[in-house]
Design an enzyme around this catalytic site. Structure first.
Site, PDB file in Angstrom:
ATOM      1  N   GLU A  91       0.802  -1.214   0.000  1.00  0.00           N
ATOM      2  CA  GLU A  91       0.000   0.000   0.000  1.00  0.00           C
ATOM      3  C   GLU A  91       0.843   1.275   0.000  1.00  0.00           C
ATOM      4  O   GLU A  91       0.794   2.074   0.952  1.00  0.00           O
ATOM      5  CB  GLU A  91      -0.962  -0.010   1.188  1.00  0.00           C
ATOM      6  CG  GLU A  91      -1.884  -1.215   1.190  1.00  0.00           C
ATOM      7  CD  GLU A  91      -2.941  -1.186   2.303  1.00  0.00           C
ATOM      8  OE1 GLU A  91      -2.892  -0.284   3.154  1.00  0.00           O
ATOM      9  OE2 GLU A  91      -3.799  -2.074   2.303  1.00  0.00           O
ATOM     10  N   GLU A 146      -4.972  -8.577   0.732  1.00  0.00           N
ATOM     11  CA  GLU A 146      -5.644  -8.209   1.982  1.00  0.00           C
ATOM     12  C   GLU A 146      -7.129  -8.073   1.724  1.00  0.00           C
ATOM     13  O   GLU A 146      -7.545  -7.450   0.741  1.00  0.00           O
ATOM     14  CB  GLU A 146      -5.151  -6.871   2.551  1.00  0.00           C
ATOM     15  CG  GLU A 146      -3.802  -6.912   3.193  1.00  0.00           C
ATOM     16  CD  GLU A 146      -3.437  -5.586   3.873  1.00  0.00           C
ATOM     17  OE1 GLU A 146      -4.349  -4.793   4.211  1.00  0.00           O
ATOM     18  OE2 GLU A 146      -2.235  -5.342   4.035  1.00  0.00           O
TER      19      GLU A 146
HETATM   20  O1  IFM Z   1      -4.142  -2.837   9.136  1.00  0.00           O
HETATM   21  C1  IFM Z   1      -4.115  -2.373   7.833  1.00  0.00           C
HETATM   22  C2  IFM Z   1      -2.903  -2.860   7.098  1.00  0.00           C
HETATM   23  O2  IFM Z   1      -1.733  -2.511   7.757  1.00  0.00           O
HETATM   24  C3  IFM Z   1      -2.866  -2.286   5.713  1.00  0.00           C
HETATM   25  N1  IFM Z   1      -4.097  -2.472   5.020  1.00  0.00           N
HETATM   26  C4  IFM Z   1      -5.322  -2.149   5.707  1.00  0.00           C
HETATM   27  C5  IFM Z   1      -5.343  -2.798   7.069  1.00  0.00           C
HETATM   28  C6  IFM Z   1      -6.655  -2.422   7.806  1.00  0.00           C
HETATM   29  O3  IFM Z   1      -6.745  -1.049   7.934  1.00  0.00           O
END
Ligand code: IFM
Length: 475
Positions: A169, A378
């Site tokens: 990210e 994710e």
């Molecule tokens: O916890 C975060 C992660 O570090 C990065 N992506 C989103 C998740 C939830 O906010």
């Protein structure tokens, strides 16, 4: 129930869970680890909810064996974790700490002994503080340092790790960290955010090359947080606002990585911000667009926006406008305000629950950027979990969320999208950045005072999906 049916995932589909170093490890002084920008930021008064920090977090560093057994009990064939750069290079450059690397060797070996494939993220936001002191991601030199670090981790773990993710990210690292000021290093400076974007992307390309040089045959990708962006109405100002947000969040990362070019409208948006994208040099985009083995996508929710001038119209149309652009420097710069549609469930993070948005996103990436292997790196949700008197956590809302999103992945696969894997965020409850420990995303409850782990109902549900390689119907 009549009509319900089980839907199978393709053979070899890679199920997993994911975590990140600063969010779970704790033990921030152990093994000669250096300080990161998140140590500094989380200890800054007012930066995180309740002043929470990752000093102890989920205590994973000390509970490694227990967590490895937890991962084995889940039975998913893969586990994605991030390496803390300050454990490997406490100063961010130069000498490599064998003690730091040893922790990750134990983790990787422990996974493999349990039949779990390690997937390694190199950077999940914990830049060594000495590099921040020298300019952090606004400095070109940091990209070179990242390549050195990638080579060092590759040399140490490359014989045991097949899948690699350079960055997690980068939008958050650049825009939440440098424009919104909600993440480390806590700046509110658009020019710095744009420069950080370029250097993060440059470091990605250099990292891909460094990894492949150190680890022949490494499968390398990047993890982007992407969202379908919708306009609150068909009004041209709302459509333009949606396009600006889509440019900043999605195209600003997809275009350079997959096409070797920056979107012109986004460059124009930042033409007056310094240093901004003026830091880019000839040849950088060639490095940034080094071909990848897969693209990682992190998806949680779609986003709907209106133009600031259209906030009253949005309210009249029944949309909820939770905050004014004045409190969001990036929203003010993009001239866009987040709104929520009536009747759509929100998680405690304020994120809409919409599985179909994941299918939409996957189909768009496939259509606009060409067929390529994709991994959902994710997906998951925060929920108001609690341990009941029997000592159990019945997180039905999380199960429904996962069921919906896994179904959305299958929908995309049926439409020809090449999705190879899906990782739940997260294995464990953990330090949710500025939200501290207030948001729980885990399949496993962590009792922070004691460190005790309690697998939630969603843990057993996901274990059964993985075991069957299929999504059960309702009933
Ligand atoms: O916890 C975060 C992660 O570090 C990065 N992506 C989103 C998740 C939830 O906010």
């Amino acid at each position: 129930m009549p009509g319900d049916h089980t839907r199978r995932f393709p053979e070899g589909f890679l199920f997993g869970t994911k975590t990140s170093a600063y969010q779970i490890e704790g033990s921030v002084d152990a093994g000669g680890r250096g300080a990161s920008i998140w140590d500094t930021f989380s200890h800054t008064p007012g930066a995180t909810r309740n002043g929470d920090t990752g000093d102890v977090a989920s205590d994973h560093y000390r509970r490694l064996e227990e967590d490895l057994d937890l991962i084995a009990a889940l039975g998913a064939p893969a586990y994605c974790f991030s390496v803390a750069w300050p454990r490997v290079q406490p100063d961010g450059a130069g000498a490599v700490s064998q003690r730091g690397l040893d922790f990750y060797r134990r983790l990787v070996d422990g996974l493999r002994e349990r039949g779990v494939a390690p997937v390694v993220t190199l950077y999940h936001w914990d830049l060594p503080q000495p590099l921040q002191d020298a300019g952090g991601w606004t400095a070109r030199d940091t990209a070179g340092r990242f390549a050195d670090y990638a080579a060092a981790v590759g040399a140490a773990l490359g014989d045991r790790v097949g899948l690699w993710v350079t960055h997690n990210e980068p939008w958050c690292a650049s825009w939440v960290g440098h424009a919104k000021g909600e993440h480390a290093p806590g700046l509110q400076d658009l020019g710095a955010a744009a420069a950080a974007t370029h250097h993060l992307l440059l470091s990605h390309g250099l990292g891909v090359r460094a990894l492949r040089a150190a680890v022949p045959g490494a499968q390398v990708g990047i993890g982007l947080n992407l969202q379908p962006i919708r306009a609150a109405s068909d009004h041209e100002e709302d459509l333009a606002a949606a396009s600006r947000v889509d440019g900043n969040l999605n195209r600003l990362f997809l275009d350079p990585v997959l096409r070797g070019e920056y979107p012109e409208d986004v460059l124009a948006q930042h033409a007056d911000d310094r240093p901004g994208f003026a830091v880019a040099r000839d040849g950088d985009l060639e490095v940034i667009s080094e071909p990848l083995d897969f693209l990682g996508i992190n998806y949680y929710a779609p986003k709907t926006v209106c133009a600031p001038s259209r906030m009253d119209a949005a309210r009249c149309a029944g949309l909820w406008v939770p905050r004014s652009p004045a409190t969001d420097p990036l929203g003010a710069a993009l001239r866009a305000v987040d709104v929520h549609r009536p009747g759509v469930e929100l998680t405690p993070m304020g994120w809409e629950v919409e599985p179909a948005g994941l299918t939409e996103l996957l189909v768009r990436v496939h259509r606009d950027y060409g067929p390529r292997p994709l991994h959902i790196l994710e997906n998951g949700r925060a929920a108001d979990d609690y341990v009941d008197p029997r000592g159990e956590v019945h997180d039905a809302a999380r199960i429904e969320y996962l069921r919906g999103h896994l179904g959305a992945v299958l929908d995309a696969i049926e439409r020809g999208v090449d999705v190879r894997g899906y990782f739940v965020w997260s294995l464990l409850d953990n330090f949710e950045w500025a939200h501290g420990f207030g948001m729980r995303f885990g399949l496993t409850w962590v009792d922070y005072p004691s460190g005790t782990r309690v697998p939630k109902a969603s843990f057993a549900w996901y274990r059964d999906v993985v075991r069957a390689g299929a999504l059960p119907g309702h009933g």
